[in-house]
Write an enzyme that holds these catalytic residues in place. Structure first.
Site, PDB file in Angstrom:
ATOM      1  CB  ALA A 126      -0.930  -0.007   1.216  1.00 12.40           C
ATOM      2  N   PRO A 127       0.383   2.325  -0.643  1.00 21.55           N
ATOM      3  CG  PRO A 127       0.282   4.526  -1.446  1.00 21.55           C
ATOM      4  CD  PRO A 127       1.144   3.601  -0.631  1.00 21.55           C
ATOM      5  N   GLY A 128       0.081   1.424  -3.261  1.00 25.28           N
ATOM      6  CA  GLY A 128      -0.020   0.729  -4.531  1.00 25.28           C
ATOM      7  C   GLY A 128       0.808   1.288  -5.672  1.00 25.28           C
ATOM      8  CB  SER A 129       3.243   4.058  -6.011  1.00 22.25           C
ATOM      9  OG  SER A 129       4.145   3.670  -4.981  1.00 22.25           O
ATOM     10  CE  LYS A 130       8.601   1.785  -3.816  1.00 22.62           C
ATOM     11  NZ  LYS A 130       7.650   2.631  -3.041  1.00 22.62           N
ATOM     12  CD  GLU A 148       0.085  -2.030   3.859  1.00 25.93           C
ATOM     13  OE1 GLU A 148       0.307  -1.631   5.029  1.00 25.93           O
ATOM     14  OE2 GLU A 148       0.922  -1.954   2.936  1.00 25.93           O
ATOM     15  CG  ASP A 175       4.695  -9.290  10.550  1.00 22.32           C
ATOM     16  OD1 ASP A 175       5.557  -9.260   9.656  1.00 22.32           O
ATOM     17  OD2 ASP A 175       4.945  -9.048  11.742  1.00 22.32           O
ATOM     18  CG  ASP A 193       9.356   0.271  -0.813  1.00 24.68           C
ATOM     19  OD1 ASP A 193      10.529   0.670  -0.918  1.00 24.68           O
ATOM     20  OD2 ASP A 193       8.404   1.033  -0.558  1.00 24.68           O
ATOM     21  CB  CYS A 246      11.802   6.181   1.240  1.00 25.13           C
ATOM     22  SG  CYS A 246      10.635   6.076   2.618  1.00 25.13           S
TER      23      CYS A 246
END
Length: 476
Positions: A126-130, A148, A175, A193, A246
């Site tokens: 989430a939120p789903g960009s990748k 998620e 998890d 990620d 990040c």
């Protein structure tokens, strides 16, 4: 510049110790105080980059290519204050995704020279960009498991997948540490990620570092070590995974990868990323990772490692309590009837690499590659809800149109700009000099935006309430 951006002194000292000597500390701090450039990624499940650029050529958008993603662009707009990017017609139709440029890099690393995409896991999606970026490469083939942990983010993830036309996804709510035991050696490709301290996000949020501390880094790194072990266990031998964050500190990045190598030895290979894109060597580490400081590419700070699995590894033994799977697969003859009805009603063709399942009166489309995972993993939501069965036939769903329609259907009704605004506000449409009957694919500038149904001289709006926008929509 944003002089109010909070940058802890301890953080600055940490960066000073680890940042390569050829990089400037003054430039790093200045970059952290500079607002992040906005960026988007064209959704090639719906539109080609070339067609997208033609479509937006009449707008006041300045698009600059992102060097590590051939579908990514930095964007500057004159009308940002009057209409948010998320309320443009192109965004609501799923033609692009608002995604930070650096966050496109892990998926680029995941996909380069990698066609093993039959069964893919995005462990923290989430939120789903990748997730949607991976889906574009898969072109709705294979199965994409999107996991998620946060229940509150599952709904947003599903909405983004639906808007972008993804129908080969299966959502899980765990998890990520469970995958190594529950699904060992199951995935061809994995993206982890990882949740992180977010040091690289300081340009998006001046208060991003308000709760930052060295001790919190160690707590987060412990979680990341468990996640990367689980991901590696769930990866097939010969498979490839990407670990990314990040954030910028070594504990959450290099040290986590080294922990994996120390745990599994020669089964782990770090594949160098220096040739991932032109200029990638500027952020290359001695291990072949990309450690992206924000001043290098004028982006968010990021870390990316590409890892190959060369041998099976020990996995934990678990006792599964799955419960009864609530869906029943439809026989080929019944699937053919459903396909015929969908074609007859909406001119939509069922995808070949998919199965039709039913749950009570609901009809669902699942990716065929999901079958081996059924009974191994508990899914939160799978595929696409095609229809609800009623006495008079099937009531086709909004998400079926958004994921399967092309806009070229015989029953497509293309709306004028003012009508499209009304549609996104949840209102019925009364086309002039046009009458019809039955259900229709509603489009705007030839791309699907929903399903409607003729009721007298109006088209009844089938937009789900949670997708209705009330104000600040695109200009006509």
């Amino acid at each position: 510049m944003n002089p109010k951006t909070y940058i802890p002194d301890t953080f600055i000292e940490m960066i000073r110790e680890i940042m390569p000597e050829h990089l400037s500390m003054d430039e790093f701090i200045a970059s952290c105080r500079t607002p992040l450039r906005r960026s988007i990624r064209v959704n090639t499940l719906k539109i080609s980059v070339e067609d997208f650029l033609v479509r937006v050529s009449d707008k006041d958008w300045t698009l600059t290519p992102v060097p590590w993603c051939d579908t990514g662009f930095w964007i500057e707009r004159e009308d940002e204050k009057s209409v948010s990017l998320g309320n443009t017609a192109e965004h609501m139709a799923g033609l692009f995704y608002i995604q930070e440029a650096s966050s496109m890099m892990p998926v680029t690393a995941l996909l380069k020279n990698n066609d093993a995409l039959d069964c893919v896991l995005d462990m923290a999606s989430a939120p789903g960009s990748k997730t949607t970026q991976i889906a574009c490469a898969m072109q709705n083939r294979g199965v994409l498991v999107a996991n998620e942990l946060a229940a509150s983010r599952i709904k947003v993830l599903h909405a983004n997948l639906q808007r972008c036309g993804v129908y080969n996804a299966a959502l899980t709510h765990f998890d990520g540490c469970v995958f190594g035991g529950w699904a060992p050696e199951s995935f061809d490709t994995i993206l982890l990620d990882a949740p992180c301290s977010g040091e690289g996000a300081i340009r998006k949020d001046g208060d991003a570092m308000a709760n930052w501390s060295l001790s919190s880094i160690e707590d987060i790194a412990a979680i990341q070590r468990n996640l990367i072990i689980s991901a590696f266990q769930a990866l097939k031998t010969g498979g490839m995974m990407v670990y990314s964050t990040c954030t910028l500190n070594l504990s959450e990045n290099q040290h986590v990868c080294h922990f994996l190598k120390e745990t599994f030895g020669d089964a782990v290979e770090f594949e160098p990323l220096g040739d991932l894109f032109e200029g990638a060597e500027k952020s290359l580490t001695e291990d072949g990772f990309l450690h992206v400081y924000p001043q290098i590419f004028d982006s968010e700070g990021f870390f990316v490692a590409r890892i190959r699995k060369h041998a099976a590894v020990e996995t934990p033994k678990v006792k599964k309590r799955m419960g009864k799977f609530p869906f029943t697969i439809v026989a080929d003859a019944d699937k053919a009837i459903i396909a015929e009805q969908l074609q007859a009603t909406l001119s939509i063709t069922l995808p070949a690499e998919s199965d039709v399942w039913v749950r009570e009166k609901e009809v669902w489309l699942f990716p065929a590659n999901l079958r081996p995972l059924i009974g191994e993993i508990r899914f939160q939501r799978m595929g696409v809800k095609l229809a609800e069965q009623h006495k008079k036939g099937y009531r086709w769903q909004h998400e079926a149109v958004m994921t399967l329609a092309t806009g070229k259907e015989d029953v497509a009704i293309d709306l004028a700009p003012e009508q499209a605004k009304e549609w996104f506000m949840g209102r019925d449409i009364r086309p002039e000099n046009l009458l019809g009957k039955g259900e229709v694919v509603v489009t705007y500038r030839d791309y699907p935006i929903g399903i409607g149904k003729w009721v007298g001289n109006r088209i009844k709006n089938g937009l789900p309430r949670e997708l209705v926008r009330d104000t600040n929509l695109f200009d006509i």
